[in-house]
Design an enzyme around this catalytic site. Structure first.
Site, PDB file in Angstrom:
ATOM      1  N   GLU A   1      12.291  -3.798  -7.705  1.00 54.40           N
ATOM      2  CA  GLU A   1      12.407  -4.583  -6.476  1.00 54.40           C
ATOM      3  C   GLU A   1      13.683  -5.421  -6.547  1.00 54.40           C
ATOM      4  O   GLU A   1      13.740  -6.418  -7.270  1.00 54.40           O
ATOM      5  CB  GLU A   1      11.187  -5.514  -6.326  1.00 54.40           C
ATOM      6  CG  GLU A   1       9.861  -4.784  -6.333  1.00 54.40           C
ATOM      7  CD  GLU A   1       8.663  -5.714  -6.370  1.00 54.40           C
ATOM      8  OE1 GLU A   1       7.524  -5.199  -6.373  1.00 54.40           O
ATOM      9  OE2 GLU A   1       8.855  -6.954  -6.397  1.00 54.40           O
TER      10      GLU A   1
ATOM     11  N   ILE B   1      -3.754   3.366   0.765  1.00 58.57           N
ATOM     12  CA  ILE B   1      -2.373   2.944   1.018  1.00 58.57           C
ATOM     13  C   ILE B   1      -1.577   3.018  -0.268  1.00 58.57           C
ATOM     14  O   ILE B   1      -1.989   2.493  -1.304  1.00 58.57           O
ATOM     15  CB  ILE B   1      -2.323   1.494   1.556  1.00 58.57           C
ATOM     16  CG1 ILE B   1      -3.242   1.318   2.772  1.00 58.57           C
ATOM     17  CG2 ILE B   1      -0.886   1.115   1.887  1.00 58.57           C
ATOM     18  CD1 ILE B   1      -2.847   2.098   3.998  1.00 58.57           C
ATOM     19  N   THR B   2      -0.419   3.646  -0.213  1.00 54.39           N
ATOM     20  CA  THR B   2       0.496   3.634  -1.346  1.00 54.39           C
ATOM     21  C   THR B   2       1.912   3.459  -0.823  1.00 54.39           C
ATOM     22  O   THR B   2       2.307   4.103   0.159  1.00 54.39           O
ATOM     23  CB  THR B   2       0.382   4.918  -2.191  1.00 54.39           C
ATOM     24  OG1 THR B   2       1.244   4.795  -3.332  1.00 54.39           O
ATOM     25  CG2 THR B   2       0.749   6.157  -1.410  1.00 54.39           C
TER      26      THR B   2
ATOM     27  N   HIS C   1       2.234  -4.321 -15.850  1.00 53.60           N
ATOM     28  CA  HIS C   1       1.450  -3.292 -16.552  1.00 53.60           C
ATOM     29  C   HIS C   1       2.262  -2.709 -17.714  1.00 53.60           C
ATOM     30  O   HIS C   1       1.741  -2.492 -18.813  1.00 53.60           O
ATOM     31  CB  HIS C   1       1.061  -2.167 -15.593  1.00 53.60           C
ATOM     32  CG  HIS C   1       0.082  -2.562 -14.542  1.00 53.60           C
ATOM     33  ND1 HIS C   1      -0.909  -3.486 -14.748  1.00 53.60           N
ATOM     34  CD2 HIS C   1      -0.061  -2.140 -13.248  1.00 53.60           C
ATOM     35  CE1 HIS C   1      -1.624  -3.627 -13.644  1.00 53.60           C
ATOM     36  NE2 HIS C   1      -1.123  -2.826 -12.729  1.00 53.60           N
TER      37      HIS C   1
ATOM     38  N   CYS D   1       7.728  15.299   2.938  1.00 52.24           N
ATOM     39  CA  CYS D   1       9.050  14.784   3.296  1.00 52.24           C
ATOM     40  C   CYS D   1       9.489  15.255   4.678  1.00 52.24           C
ATOM     41  O   CYS D   1      10.144  14.519   5.421  1.00 52.24           O
ATOM     42  CB  CYS D   1      10.084  15.215   2.255  1.00 52.24           C
ATOM     43  SG  CYS D   1       9.990  14.301   0.700  1.00 52.24           S
TER      44      CYS D   1
ATOM     45  N   GLY E   1      -5.143  -1.952  -3.579  1.00 50.27           N
ATOM     46  CA  GLY E   1      -5.423  -2.250  -4.981  1.00 50.27           C
ATOM     47  C   GLY E   1      -5.621  -0.974  -5.787  1.00 50.27           C
ATOM     48  O   GLY E   1      -6.193   0.000  -5.300  1.00 50.27           O
TER      49      GLY E   1
ATOM     50  N   GLU F   1     -10.381 -14.840  -3.942  1.00 51.33           N
ATOM     51  CA  GLU F   1      -9.500 -14.846  -5.108  1.00 51.33           C
ATOM     52  C   GLU F   1     -10.136 -15.686  -6.219  1.00 51.33           C
ATOM     53  O   GLU F   1     -10.624 -16.788  -5.974  1.00 51.33           O
ATOM     54  CB  GLU F   1      -8.127 -15.421  -4.740  1.00 51.33           C
ATOM     55  CG  GLU F   1      -7.197 -15.689  -5.895  1.00 51.33           C
ATOM     56  CD  GLU F   1      -6.889 -14.461  -6.733  1.00 51.33           C
ATOM     57  OE1 GLU F   1      -7.042 -14.540  -7.972  1.00 51.33           O
ATOM     58  OE2 GLU F   1      -6.510 -13.419  -6.154  1.00 51.33           O
TER      59      GLU F   1
ATOM     60  N   THR G   1       3.439  -3.693 -11.320  1.00 49.34           N
ATOM     61  CA  THR G   1       3.702  -2.500 -12.129  1.00 49.34           C
ATOM     62  C   THR G   1       4.516  -2.857 -13.359  1.00 49.34           C
ATOM     63  O   THR G   1       4.260  -2.360 -14.468  1.00 49.34           O
ATOM     64  CB  THR G   1       4.443  -1.442 -11.284  1.00 49.34           C
ATOM     65  OG1 THR G   1       3.649  -1.085 -10.165  1.00 49.34           O
ATOM     66  CG2 THR G   1       4.742  -0.200 -12.114  1.00 49.34           C
TER      67      THR G   1
ATOM     68  N   CYS H   1      11.877  13.992  -2.691  1.00 56.13           N
ATOM     69  CA  CYS H   1      12.700  15.187  -2.926  1.00 56.13           C
ATOM     70  C   CYS H   1      13.438  15.625  -1.668  1.00 56.13           C
ATOM     71  O   CYS H   1      14.479  16.266  -1.735  1.00 56.13           O
ATOM     72  CB  CYS H   1      11.830  16.325  -3.448  1.00 56.13           C
ATOM     73  SG  CYS H   1      10.686  17.039  -2.218  1.00 56.13           S
TER      74      CYS H   1
ATOM     75  N   CYS I   1       5.636  11.969  -1.140  1.00 49.26           N
ATOM     76  CA  CYS I   1       6.313  13.218  -1.509  1.00 49.26           C
ATOM     77  C   CYS I   1       5.581  13.895  -2.671  1.00 49.26           C
ATOM     78  O   CYS I   1       5.122  13.240  -3.612  1.00 49.26           O
ATOM     79  CB  CYS I   1       7.750  12.883  -1.905  1.00 49.26           C
ATOM     80  SG  CYS I   1       8.643  14.182  -2.786  1.00 49.26           S
TER      81      CYS I   1
END
Length: 350
Positions: free
Chosen positions: A72, A295-296, A51, A107, A271, A203, A48, A101, A115
């Site tokens: 991180e 997935i996040t 980006h 949550c 991804g 890869e 991120t 939140c 959230c």
């Protein structure tokens, strides 16, 4: 409590352009009741962050400049708000970067990581590419002192890998990982500890293919000049992989990964794609009875417990995955390595 300076160094996205600048900015002050100030010891560069550095289309839509980047990290608590009870001054901490939140349906039902009013550190607010960072106590994670700060700083992306992998059981399963970027490499390490039967990695980057093999992949494929589907079928006696771990955000990798799955297999997709993806849902998902999971982030804080225990008990070795540890002032070199793909995980130390 140490006397805090008025100013600090920080890596700031100062305008709508390529790159970022090291600047002198104010140390965060005036903590709210449940906020904590952390002195950063180590911070790692995320995809991120890259980006935002590149100022791609996603960054243009999500980032307000100027803003301190980074999310991180590991560090030491140096100040706490008046009602903070989860941590104290001197604690060695890392942080969840999904800031919930605490009130919405997600949550209140164990899904804080999605959230409805989610904010992300270093994206929606100033981040951790700085000598000090301010975060709400709810996202802090107390680290075991035996874990090096360099390793502790990558628990957030490690949690991504853990969440993606453990959506369902992988023990004794043949697993295909598409994309051996930093989180894909972390996934290989986790799969080894989890007892995956065979780990096949796809890869395009030669440096990362070699690294994947070194970390423990059983089969490494260059999809540019090899048929991923044919190799997966050959390596699984014609059945196909039981599990797809999609880390690349590449539409062709998604297509080939789904095509490589056995009937009634499952796909976990971490991804992120640059634009809409077209796939044949009938042939690749529906008629094969594939279970697909989006997935996040990480399960707060289920995956943190798993990752911390793996590190604390020395079941997971990050020394080959963290390929570069640089001084904070050498951040441009770190971003260049990420941009060129000539690295695993890159960590900046303060």
């Amino acid at each position: 409590m140490e006397k805090l300076p008025a100013k600090m160094k920080a890596i700031v996205k100062d305008g709508p352009h390529y790159g970022a600048k090291m600047m002198t900015v104010d140390v965060p002050k005036d903590l709210e009741a449940h906020e904590v100030l952390v002195k950063v010891k180590a911070v790692s560069i995320c995809g991120t962050d890259l980006h935002i550095w590149l100022w791609n289309e996603w960054a243009k839509e999500h980032i307000n400049v100027p803003q301190v980047l980074g999310h991180e990290f590991a560090g030491e608590v140096v100040a706490v708000g008046s009602e903070v009870s989860l941590v104290k001054i001197g604690d060695f901490v890392s942080s969840e970067t999904h800031i919930p939140c605490g009130h919405c349906k997600q949550c209140r039902t164990g899904n804080m990581h999605v959230c409805q009013n989610l904010k992300i550190l270093g994206v929606d607010m100033n981040g951790a590419f700085a000598e000090y960072v301010k975060v709400p106590e709810i996202v802090l994670w107390k680290n075991d002192p035996s874990i090096p700060s360099i390793w502790a700083s990558v628990q957030e992306p490690l949690g991504n890998a853990i969440h993606t992998i453990f959506t369902e059981d992988v023990t004794g399963k043949n697993v295909l990982v598409t994309g051996a970027g930093p989180i894909g490499l972390l996934a290989i390490g986790v799969l080894k500890t989890a007892g995956a039967a065979k780990i096949i990695v796809s890869e395009v980057n030669e440096y990362r293919r070699n690294l994947a093999k070194e970390i423990g992949a059983d089969v490494v494929v260059n999809p540019k000049n090899q048929s991923l589907v044919d190799i997966v079928k050959k390596e699984t006696d014609g059945d196909g992989a039981d599990v797809l771990i999609e880390m690349s955000g590449n539409p062709q990798a998604l297509h080939d990964g789904l095509a490589s799955l056995t009937n009634a297999g499952r796909a976990s997709l971490l991804g992120v794609y640059d634009k809409d993806v077209q796939i044949n849902l009938n042939d690749l998902v529906i008629f094969k009875a594939i279970r697909v999971y989006g997935i996040t982030g990480r399960k707060m804080f289920e995956t943190w417990y798993k990752g911390a225990e793996l590190l604390k008990n020395k079941k997971l070795d990050l020394s080959k995955i963290i390929t570069h540890v640089l001084d904070f002032d050498d951040y441009e070199k770190g971003f260049k390595l990420m941009e060129e793909g000539k690295c695993g995980k890159v960590v900046l130390k303060l």
